[in-house]
Design a protein around this motif. Sequence first.
Motif: not given
Length: 488
Positions: A83-87, A147-153, A253-259
């Motif tokens: 979320k912090p690196v979405l855009w 700083k969330g670089l893994t998520s960005l990549l 992504v949608v499925l992985g962020n649900q229970s």
Amino acid sequence: MEFEFSTLILSGLIILSIGLLRISSKFGVPSLLLFLMIGMAAGTDGPGGIDFDNPLLARQVGSIALAYILFSGGLETEWQKIKPVLWKGILLGNLGVLITWAAMGLFSVYVLGFSPIIGFLLGAVVSSTDAAAVFNVLRTRNSGMKKGLTSLLELESGSNDPLAVLLTVSILSLLGPDPPQTSSLILHILMQFSIGSAAGLGFGYLIFKGLNRIKLDYEGLYPVLISASVLFVYSATELIGGNPFLAVYIAGVVLGNQSFVHKRSNVRFLDGIAWLMQIIMFLTLGLLVYPSQIPPLFGTGILFSLFLLFVARPAAVFISLFRSGYNIREKLLVSWIGLRGAAPIILATFPFAQGVDGSEKIFHLVFFTVLISLLFQGTSVPQVVRWLGLDAPLEQRASYPFEFENREQSDSNLLEFIVPYGSASVGKFVYALNFPENSLITLIYRGDGHIVPTGKTKLEEGDVLLILTPKGSEDQIREILSKMESVT
């Protein structure tokens, strides 16, 4: 006997690939490079002598494999982290592709002497980073980043393949008997992205709802259902005019962020499928290569690769992240981890399968570029991270001895939370955490072991907490754990 012999060879190559993973990890060689080399050794020019000359089949196998890899990558992508690196990730994944395409196209035409169509086709083929390579390197090289670089990549590599595919297919259409107008191409690209995004969101939500409501009698059918759903999302999106790769990634992504029921076992299963698909995909692409055709391309290939690594990729990163808040060292790291892998090779089979003049040269040039990328970039990631001073403790991935079914009708969820480094919760007793009422820490994963906590258990940095909590309390727990210790 021919079928049995082919099955024996395929299974033997897969077993050999897995068996050599320990050696590749020990010497810092990316596993994907190992799979490619095994495929090349087994091919026509290698000691294996397997005659495989079917670029259309390689393209089809690679596309399906890439769909599963993207879905699995999306399944393990946490929304709170991206979320912090979405855009920033979306901008880098799309504007970055356009800049790389333009730079490599111009270089191919004006320096390497290719025709404009072939030059910009080459640029499109190598314009995206590869999800399989980036996911593999970041998750197996034990390198944490700040700083969330893994998520960005990971977000970039998971979202930039669709545009590269569209650019490649659009340029190839110009070589056909009825080339489309520029306005038609632009409209087609916009439609692919719009429909692909909507399909990913819609299908992801439907899969989530279906898993929690179907109530199957046999647990083993759930991973079968999810696996079939991946193929359904891919093919359905393709048929309605959307981009299937974007759709499967978003659905993941949608499925992985649900229970959903049996989530942990299903995520593990899909992770195994992703590994199998990586091995099959890279072995297949390795078999398609004729190593004897690579030496004549050494000069061109080295120039092409060096320009991509040291000019085109950095330009794409620095321009795309101009006002992102990242400093020079962070942008340099993002530039260096822009690995090329299966995606460019699969795209290089498109002109091969279409019979474009010079397509074999294009394929082997791209293959050589991927080898250079995996060999130099992939092997040096931990060293570059440390050299730039951006290394951080690696977050543990927990493995639990039991599973709780997070069914939709249940009032509680069993969720995983990580105690961040520098958190104010570090050193506190469990009873002093002020968690929401009826929340219970059932297990703490610390290092390689498990702890069943009591009220007087102290939290440590990097602890993974398995918490049974009422629905709706997740954000409050996350806020408590993420509060940083004040520095005086």
